[in-house]
Write a protein that holds these residues in place. Structure first.
Motif, PDB file in Angstrom:
ATOM      1  N   ILE A   3      19.559 -15.058 -43.734  1.00  0.00           N
ATOM      2  CA  ILE A   3      20.683 -15.530 -42.930  1.00  0.00           C
ATOM      3  C   ILE A   3      20.231 -15.439 -41.477  1.00  0.00           C
ATOM      4  O   ILE A   3      20.095 -14.339 -40.930  1.00  0.00           O
ATOM      5  CB  ILE A   3      21.953 -14.694 -43.187  1.00  0.00           C
ATOM      6  N   ILE A   4      19.976 -16.592 -40.880  1.00  0.00           N
ATOM      7  CA  ILE A   4      19.336 -16.593 -39.564  1.00  0.00           C
ATOM      8  C   ILE A   4      20.257 -16.146 -38.428  1.00  0.00           C
ATOM      9  O   ILE A   4      19.784 -15.677 -37.410  1.00  0.00           O
ATOM     10  CB  ILE A   4      18.717 -17.968 -39.238  1.00  0.00           C
ATOM     11  N   ASN A   5      21.544 -16.262 -38.601  1.00  0.00           N
ATOM     12  CA  ASN A   5      22.471 -15.833 -37.547  1.00  0.00           C
ATOM     13  C   ASN A   5      23.246 -14.574 -37.946  1.00  0.00           C
ATOM     14  O   ASN A   5      24.359 -14.342 -37.477  1.00  0.00           O
ATOM     15  CB  ASN A   5      23.421 -16.969 -37.166  1.00  0.00           C
ATOM     16  N   GLU A   8      24.677 -12.404 -35.177  1.00  0.00           N
ATOM     17  CA  GLU A   8      25.803 -13.004 -34.455  1.00  0.00           C
ATOM     18  C   GLU A   8      27.117 -12.875 -35.215  1.00  0.00           C
ATOM     19  O   GLU A   8      28.168 -12.679 -34.607  1.00  0.00           O
ATOM     20  CB  GLU A   8      25.530 -14.494 -34.201  1.00  0.00           C
ATOM     21  N   VAL A   9      27.060 -12.997 -36.535  1.00  0.00           N
ATOM     22  CA  VAL A   9      28.300 -12.997 -37.318  1.00  0.00           C
ATOM     23  C   VAL A   9      28.649 -11.640 -37.913  1.00  0.00           C
ATOM     24  O   VAL A   9      29.725 -11.467 -38.470  1.00  0.00           O
ATOM     25  CB  VAL A   9      28.265 -14.082 -38.419  1.00  0.00           C
ATOM     26  N   SER A  10      27.761 -10.685 -37.804  1.00  0.00           N
ATOM     27  CA  SER A  10      28.034  -9.323 -38.299  1.00  0.00           C
ATOM     28  C   SER A  10      28.813  -8.547 -37.236  1.00  0.00           C
ATOM     29  O   SER A  10      28.340  -7.547 -36.706  1.00  0.00           O
ATOM     30  CB  SER A  10      26.725  -8.599 -38.622  1.00  0.00           C
ATOM     31  N   ILE A  18      28.747  -7.477 -46.422  1.00  0.00           N
ATOM     32  CA  ILE A  18      28.695  -8.703 -47.242  1.00  0.00           C
ATOM     33  C   ILE A  18      27.429  -9.486 -46.960  1.00  0.00           C
ATOM     34  O   ILE A  18      26.737  -9.938 -47.886  1.00  0.00           O
ATOM     35  CB  ILE A  18      29.943  -9.581 -47.000  1.00  0.00           C
ATOM     36  N   LEU A  19      27.095  -9.662 -45.708  1.00  0.00           N
ATOM     37  CA  LEU A  19      25.899 -10.428 -45.359  1.00  0.00           C
ATOM     38  C   LEU A  19      24.625  -9.759 -45.858  1.00  0.00           C
ATOM     39  O   LEU A  19      23.658 -10.434 -46.219  1.00  0.00           O
ATOM     40  CB  LEU A  19      25.838 -10.649 -43.847  1.00  0.00           C
ATOM     41  N   ASP A  20      24.619  -8.445 -45.912  1.00  0.00           N
ATOM     42  CA  ASP A  20      23.461  -7.734 -46.454  1.00  0.00           C
ATOM     43  C   ASP A  20      23.329  -7.934 -47.965  1.00  0.00           C
ATOM     44  O   ASP A  20      22.229  -7.906 -48.511  1.00  0.00           O
ATOM     45  CB  ASP A  20      23.544  -6.241 -46.132  1.00  0.00           C
TER      46      ASP A  20
END
Length: 140
Positions: A3-5, A8-10, A18-20
């Protein structure tokens, strides 16, 4: 998957959590990996089978076959998949026959491929194992 951004979104701990998780989830859901994990559960049936027949259909059938190939290769008698006619698939597997069908609508090509694939499995008995790989696009 990356996830390249992500930074920014974390913006809070829940989003970061969730992103992890997402890269690992997508890895598990990859058709090749999911089919391989599913096949592990049936290793006893594979061991007991004299011959194995594989029939797959749908857009992910080729990747799914790649996930189970190592489990069935020594005993595979037939391996056939039917993929949409516009799906770009070049087989790396000498034993795998790739047929074509149409999606999202059934056509004569779909019917002929299905009938041909099923005819290859005549003469099944209790010593045979049939592995069916079903994915989206197979309905046509």
């Amino acid at each position: 998957m990356e996830i390249i951004n992500s930074e920014e979104v974390s913006i809070n701990s829940r989003r970061k959590f969730i992103l992890d998780l997402l890269p690992g989830i997508f890895e598990e859901l990859d058709p090749k990996n999911a089919a391989s994990a599913g096949m592990q559960k049936y290793s006893g049936k594979v061991d007991r089978a004299r011959r194995i027949h594989v029939l797959g259909f749908g857009k992910a059938a080729y990747r799914m076959y790649g996930g189970i190939r190592d489990y069935v290769l020594d005993k595979v008698s037939t391996a056939t998949i039917i993929v949409p006619d516009d799906e770009k698939v070049e087989s790396q597997f000498h034993e795998l026959e790739i047929m074509r069908g149409t999606h999202p609508f059934t056509s004569q090509l779909s019917v002929e491929s299905s009938e041909s694939a099923l005819k290859k499995m005549n003469g099944l008995d209790e010593d045979n194992l049939v592995v069916v790989l079903i994915s989206g696009g197979g309905s046509a």
